[in-house]
Design an enzyme around this catalytic site. Structure first.
Site, PDB file in Angstrom:
ATOM      1  N   GLU A   1       1.582  -6.027  -5.260  1.00  0.00           N
ATOM      2  CA  GLU A   1       1.545  -5.384  -6.491  1.00  0.00           C
ATOM      3  C   GLU A   1       1.954  -4.543  -7.172  1.00  0.00           C
ATOM      4  OE1 GLU A   1      -2.687  -3.317  -5.782  1.00  0.00           O
ATOM      5  OE2 GLU A   1      -2.152  -1.705  -6.919  1.00  0.00           O
TER       6      GLU A   1
ATOM      7  N   ASP B   1       1.043  -1.181  -0.311  1.00  0.00           N
ATOM      8  CA  ASP B   1       0.277  -0.075  -0.280  1.00  0.00           C
ATOM      9  C   ASP B   1       0.899   1.032  -0.254  1.00  0.00           C
ATOM     10  OD1 ASP B   1      -1.310  -2.062   2.087  1.00  0.00           O
ATOM     11  OD2 ASP B   1      -2.289  -1.381   0.168  1.00  0.00           O
TER      12      ASP B   1
HETATM   13  O1  TRH Z   1       4.974  -5.965   0.365  1.00  0.00           O
HETATM   14  P1  TRH Z   1       3.543  -6.405  -0.292  1.00  0.00           P
HETATM   15  O2  TRH Z   1       2.965  -7.725  -0.365  1.00  0.00           O
HETATM   16  O3  TRH Z   1       2.051  -5.563  -0.846  1.00  0.00           O
HETATM   17  C1  TRH Z   1       0.829  -5.927  -0.164  1.00  0.00           C
HETATM   18  C2  TRH Z   1       0.270  -5.715  -1.728  1.00  0.00           C
HETATM   19  O4  TRH Z   1       0.783  -4.247  -1.876  1.00  0.00           O
HETATM   20  C3  TRH Z   1      -1.326  -6.007  -2.352  1.00  0.00           C
HETATM   21  O5  TRH Z   1      -2.010  -5.642  -3.138  1.00  0.00           O
HETATM   22  C4  TRH Z   1      -1.617  -5.339  -0.490  1.00  0.00           C
HETATM   23  O6  TRH Z   1      -3.198  -5.923  -0.549  1.00  0.00           O
HETATM   24  C5  TRH Z   1      -1.418  -5.761   0.248  1.00  0.00           C
HETATM   25  O7  TRH Z   1      -0.090  -5.384   0.703  1.00  0.00           O
HETATM   26  C6  TRH Z   1      -1.937  -5.011   1.853  1.00  0.00           C
HETATM   27  O8  TRH Z   1       4.169  -6.516  -1.658  1.00  0.00           O
HETATM   28  P2  TRH Z   1       4.711  -5.099  -2.797  1.00  0.00           P
HETATM   29  O9  TRH Z   1       2.965  -4.306  -3.429  1.00  0.00           O
HETATM   30  O10 TRH Z   1       5.573  -6.199  -3.476  1.00  0.00           O
HETATM   31  O11 TRH Z   1       5.034  -3.928  -1.605  1.00  0.00           O
HETATM   32  C7  TRH Z   1       6.632  -4.139  -1.718  1.00  0.00           C
HETATM   33  C8  TRH Z   1       6.440  -2.786  -1.513  1.00  0.00           C
HETATM   34  O12 TRH Z   1       8.805  -3.079  -1.495  1.00  0.00           O
HETATM   35  C9  TRH Z   1       7.297  -2.721  -2.436  1.00  0.00           C
HETATM   36  O13 TRH Z   1       7.383  -0.907  -3.112  1.00  0.00           O
HETATM   37  C10 TRH Z   1       8.871  -3.131  -3.011  1.00  0.00           C
HETATM   38  C11 TRH Z   1       9.621  -2.811  -1.905  1.00  0.00           C
HETATM   39  N1  TRH Z   1      11.044  -3.003  -2.003  1.00  0.00           N
HETATM   40  C12 TRH Z   1      12.036  -2.190  -1.553  1.00  0.00           C
HETATM   41  O14 TRH Z   1      11.784  -1.598  -1.936  1.00  0.00           O
HETATM   42  N2  TRH Z   1      13.114  -3.172  -1.436  1.00  0.00           N
HETATM   43  C13 TRH Z   1      13.413  -4.721  -0.918  1.00  0.00           C
HETATM   44  O15 TRH Z   1      13.712  -5.362  -0.466  1.00  0.00           O
HETATM   45  C14 TRH Z   1      12.018  -5.395  -1.318  1.00  0.00           C
HETATM   46  C15 TRH Z   1      11.749  -6.513  -1.107  1.00  0.00           C
HETATM   47  C16 TRH Z   1      11.110  -4.802  -1.439  1.00  0.00           C
END
Ligand code: TRH
Length: 374
Positions: free
Chosen positions: A268, A15
């Site tokens: 996402e 989010d």
């Molecule tokens: O963390 P998530 O599982 O977030 C989820 C989804 O957004 C989902 O749609 C929502 O319903 C739920 O939360 C509540 O996965 P997502 O979306 O990939 O977000 C992870 C964030 O972390 C993304 O912006 C990438 C970032 N990230 C980094 O900045 N550095 C890292 O080392 C890693 C592994 C990820």
């Protein structure tokens, strides 16, 4: 134009990951004056380490970050109000919106989905039952009838230049402490939820014929699994070696995705970033009741295969088992076949970013939509 983005952290990082990216792009590329209201600064701080989790108001670059607390402080509503992921705006703020001489453009930014019904819902107005306000539903998506996905200006070109320069990729990975000496080694990034069939996957990789270096990130389920499997920090077991990196900045995470041969992502934001990396990917959808995430998964695979010009049955099978939609005992055969078909999968993955770019990016489409209504 002044924008208020509201973000309520459900769990995990997506989010705030999506909101932080959108806020910065609106400010950088659309001269937006953005105030980002977040109800969980501690989670946000994982993506923005310099954030002060105790501050009610602070600037992070060009973005004004405000702590969204209850009771909600008096605040003059902006020209555009983006309620992300149906987070429910503070009642007092909505009343203040209605009192503005010119009602703000009110956007409900929805979760990303490849499902076909999204096309018919994107951009629809929903009048407030009592106040002179209209809320518009704005859907990210994968067709020209949606808002597209977040793509920062120049991102695709930067990724192409990075991927054309093997020395630069190796320098970047070495800078993170990742060894890349082994010839013919396949680099795999791993970012998943705890319920992924991790033990089965690691066993399969270790028993495989191709050397694999799996890169995962501290404080994520992959790190625990690699450590438990005895392959953390460069150690090898069979064909599998592992690296546990610190949690990276979003930009460095992008570059890891660009440098790897396979990317396992989730949720996402990382799902979109892996698509833009133009590498074969495996997506673990955020789990939903009744396997509703299975419908989202198949809807995306149908579009992705359509764009590639052919179905990839082994990729479908791999995604299904990775998401627990079929028993994990099919994972080994699916992964082995995907590894054998990697060139074909890479061709398909290489085409997909141009399709996304052709839709217009989310921030640009949103700014254009609002400019017509403000
Ligand atoms: O963390 P998530 O599982 O977030 C989820 C989804 O957004 C989902 O749609 C929502 O319903 C739920 O939360 C509540 O996965 P997502 O979306 O990939 O977000 C992870 C964030 O972390 C993304 O912006 C990438 C970032 N990230 C980094 O900045 N550095 C890292 O080392 C890693 C592994 C990820």
């Amino acid at each position: 134009m002044r924008w208020d983005l509201f973000c309520s952290v459900v769990d995990n990082l997506g989010d705030v990951g999506v909101c932080w990216r959108l806020a910065r792009q609106l400010a950088a590329e659309h001269a937006a004056d953005v105030r980002l209201w977040i109800d969980d600064l501690a989670t946000f701080q994982r993506l923005a380490p310099t954030l002060d989790v105790d501050a009610m108001a602070q600037k992070l670059g060009d973005i004004e970050v405000r702590a969204w607390k209850t009771p909600f402080p008096l605040a003059e509503p902006a020209d555009v109000v983006v309620e992300t992921f149906g987070c429910e705006l503070p009642a007092g703020y909505v009343e203040a919106m209605a009192k503005r001489p010119r009602a703000p453009v009110w956007i409900n930014l929805e979760y990303l989905s490849a499902e076909s019904w999204v096309d018919g819902c994107h951009g629809l107005p929903s009048p407030h039952p009592r106040l002179p306000l209209i809320r518009y539903f704005f859907f990210p998506g994968f067709t020209a009838k949606t808002g597209g996905v977040p793509i920062e200006r120049g991102l695709i070109r930067r990724r192409q230049l990075f991927q054309q320069d093997a020395a630069a990729m190796n320098r970047f990975l070495h800078g993170l402490g990742v060894q890349t000496e082994t010839d013919g080694e396949v680099l795999v990034s791993l970012f998943c939820y705890p319920h992924a069939p991790l033990a089965t996957f690691l066993e399969t990789c270790a028993a495989g014929t191709r050397p694999i270096r799996m890169i995962t990130f501290a404080h994520t389920p992959g790190a625990e699994a690699l450590a438990a499997f005895g392959v953390a920090t460069g150690l090898r077991r069979g064909a599998l070696a592992g690296e546990i990196l610190p949690f990276l900045s979003q930009d460095d995470y992008d570059r890891v995705l660009w440098a790897c041969d396979w990317n396992f992502v989730r949720g996402e934001d990382s799902f979109v970033r892996a698509q833009l990396a133009a590498r074969p990917l495996v997506w673990q959808a955020y789990p939903q009741a009744g396997n509703a995430h299975g419908i989202k998964l198949q809807a995306f695979l149908d579009r992705y295969a359509g764009s590639a010009g052919s179905r990839q049955p082994a990729l479908d099978a791999l995604w299904q088992s990775w998401n627990g939609l079929v028993p994990a005992d099919g994972l080994a055969a699916a992964w082995t076949e995907c590894m054998e078909n990697r060139e074909r999968l890479q061709t398909a993955a290489g085409k997909w970013p141009a399709h996304l770019d052709g839709l217009g990016d989310l921030a640009g489409n949103l700014a254009q939509f609002c400019a017509k209504r403000v």
